[in-house]
Design a protein around this motif. Structure first.
Motif, PDB file in Angstrom:
ATOM      1  N   GLU A 252       0.831  -1.207   0.000  1.00  0.00           N
ATOM      2  CA  GLU A 252       0.000   0.000   0.000  1.00  0.00           C
ATOM      3  C   GLU A 252       0.869   1.262   0.000  1.00  0.00           C
ATOM      4  O   GLU A 252       0.531   2.254  -0.671  1.00  0.00           O
ATOM      5  CB  GLU A 252      -0.929  -0.017   1.209  1.00  0.00           C
ATOM      6  CG  GLU A 252      -2.041  -1.045   1.099  1.00  0.00           C
ATOM      7  CD  GLU A 252      -2.855  -1.182   2.379  1.00  0.00           C
ATOM      8  OE1 GLU A 252      -3.964  -1.756   2.314  1.00  0.00           O
ATOM      9  OE2 GLU A 252      -2.388  -0.699   3.437  1.00  0.00           O
ATOM     10  N   CYS A 253       1.982   1.227   0.723  1.00  0.00           N
ATOM     11  CA  CYS A 253       2.911   2.363   0.714  1.00  0.00           C
ATOM     12  C   CYS A 253       3.506   2.562  -0.672  1.00  0.00           C
ATOM     13  O   CYS A 253       3.636   3.701  -1.146  1.00  0.00           O
ATOM     14  CB  CYS A 253       4.027   2.153   1.732  1.00  0.00           C
ATOM     15  SG  CYS A 253       3.534   2.444   3.434  1.00  0.00           S
ATOM     16  N   ASP A 256       0.794   4.178  -2.898  1.00  0.00           N
ATOM     17  CA  ASP A 256       0.557   5.588  -2.569  1.00  0.00           C
ATOM     18  C   ASP A 256       1.698   6.479  -3.066  1.00  0.00           C
ATOM     19  O   ASP A 256       1.462   7.558  -3.624  1.00  0.00           O
ATOM     20  CB  ASP A 256       0.387   5.756  -1.060  1.00  0.00           C
ATOM     21  CG  ASP A 256      -0.912   5.158  -0.550  1.00  0.00           C
ATOM     22  OD1 ASP A 256      -1.811   4.906  -1.372  1.00  0.00           O
ATOM     23  OD2 ASP A 256      -1.017   4.936   0.674  1.00  0.00           O
TER      24      ASP A 256
END
Length: 366
Positions: A252-253, A256
């Motif tokens: 997810e990092c 993003d």
């Protein structure tokens, strides 16, 4: 008395032709031979502060302080992988033309380096600092792999590289990767041929193998890997896979940050990235990942009015990182109003691939 400082071979490089070096006294800085165009790129990037978080910090240009050392740096092959530096100079500053970074203020007492004379060897932040067993992926972005200075022979060769790989179909290509299996306690490395043989259909499996080293996807790639066993392994070392929640957070990092980079390059159509890569890094050691995760949770509980110490923030262990790297053919002076659609396509596709990895993780309990 100042500790002797040498340049030693950087053994974590997964792609590229440059002979990267490290300071022997620490792993905070990578020294990279460069041409004027890459130096100009970093200097021009200072005019775009919103872009600085997406690239390694550049502290200037360095070389060994003697002509003998300079010749060693410039050699295409180093005899023993070590270059000695002159320690008779004691300034605490390294110049980047108008930019002066005082290292002792930022890293004291972790950093100790003699003054080095300016030359065209870039002094860059080592983005692997803070990781115990970094898993690394170099993802070449875009379909255009040559600049206007390329010879006709090189243009033909680079065009062929693009059209016969996923550079053309997806706007991205695996250039090199190194992944750590926390159960078997060994590294698997994959060279360029592996990335060049990936297709639009099977590249997702390669990405899953990178993100989940203890999975069927990693096992299926074993025939293409070279292995290095962890020589420091001990009986009491935790030999367990990275927990699902850690991997999910890391992916997810990545998503993003890539979305932020994509938005930034679209906002700067004058930025021409040719042959540049996204460098993915995440912690592959289970014990180190546990420690970092615990620290992250503790920091989340720190009251907003209590600031972290600068040193703790700069030097703390990391769970993951992602940066744009390699700007030997890139610049900030493209005469256009819109960003290269093939480059944007590459960012769109890697975002989609990572989102697919999250779905596979949930479905297959990776």
């Amino acid at each position: 008395m100042m500790e002797e400082c040498n340049l030693v071979h950087f053994d974590q490089q997964v792609a590229g032709h440059d002979k990267l070096m490290l300071m022997s006294t620490n792993d905070l800085i990578v020294v990279k031979p460069c041409k004027k165009r890459e130096l100009d790129f970093y200097q021009d990037a200072l005019n775009f502060p919103d872009f600085q978080d997406f690239i390694p910090e550049c502290y200037g240009t360095v070389r060994a302080a003697t002509e003998k050392d300079l010749k060693l740096l410039d050699k295409s092959e180093l005899d023993d992988g070590t270059v000695k530096l002159d320690n008779n100079q004691t300034s605490d500053h390294i110049l980047f033309q108008s930019k002066i970074i005082t290292f002792r203020q930022k890293f004291k007492p972790h950093f100790n380096i003699p003054n080095l004379i300016c030359s065209q060897n870039l002094c860059l932040e080592n983005v692997l600092h803070g990781f115990t067993k970094p898993c690394i992926l170099d993802l070449k972005m875009g379909s255009l792999l040559y600049d206007q200075d390329a010879t006709e022979e090189k243009r033909k060769r680079m065009i062929n590289h693009s059209v016969t790989t996923t550079s053309s179909t997806l706007g991205l290509r695996f250039s090199g990767l190194k992944v750590y299996n926390s159960v078997q306690r060994r590294y698997a490395t994959f060279e360029k041929k592996y990335g060049q043989s990936r297709t639009a259909e099977n590249i997702i499996d390669a990405l899953l193998g990178f993100l989940f080293p203890v999975s069927i996807y990693a096992s299926n790639a074993e025939k293409d890997a070279k292995y290095i066993t962890d020589k420091t392994d001990q009986d009491d070392v935790k030999k367990e896979k990275i927990p699902t929640k850690y991997s999910k957070w890391v992916i997810e990092c990545f998503i993003d940050t890539i979305k932020e980079i994509r938005e930034s390059i679209i906002e700067h159509p004058n930025l021409q990235l040719i042959g540049s890569s996204l460098l993915f890094i995440y912690e592959g050691d289970r014990a180190a990942a546990d420690s970092t995760w615990k620290q992250m949770l503790e920091e989340d509980d720190i009251p907003e009015n209590k600031e972290l110490k600068a040193d703790d923030d700069d030097l703390s262990p990391k769970m993951c990182d992602i940066r744009l790297i390699d700007f030997a053919h890139s610049d900030w002076h493209a005469d256009r109003k819109d960003q290269d659609p093939e480059l944007v396509k590459g960012f769109d596709n890697i975002i989609a691939l990572l989102e697919d990895c999250l779905k596979r993780q949930r479905q297959e309990k990776l």
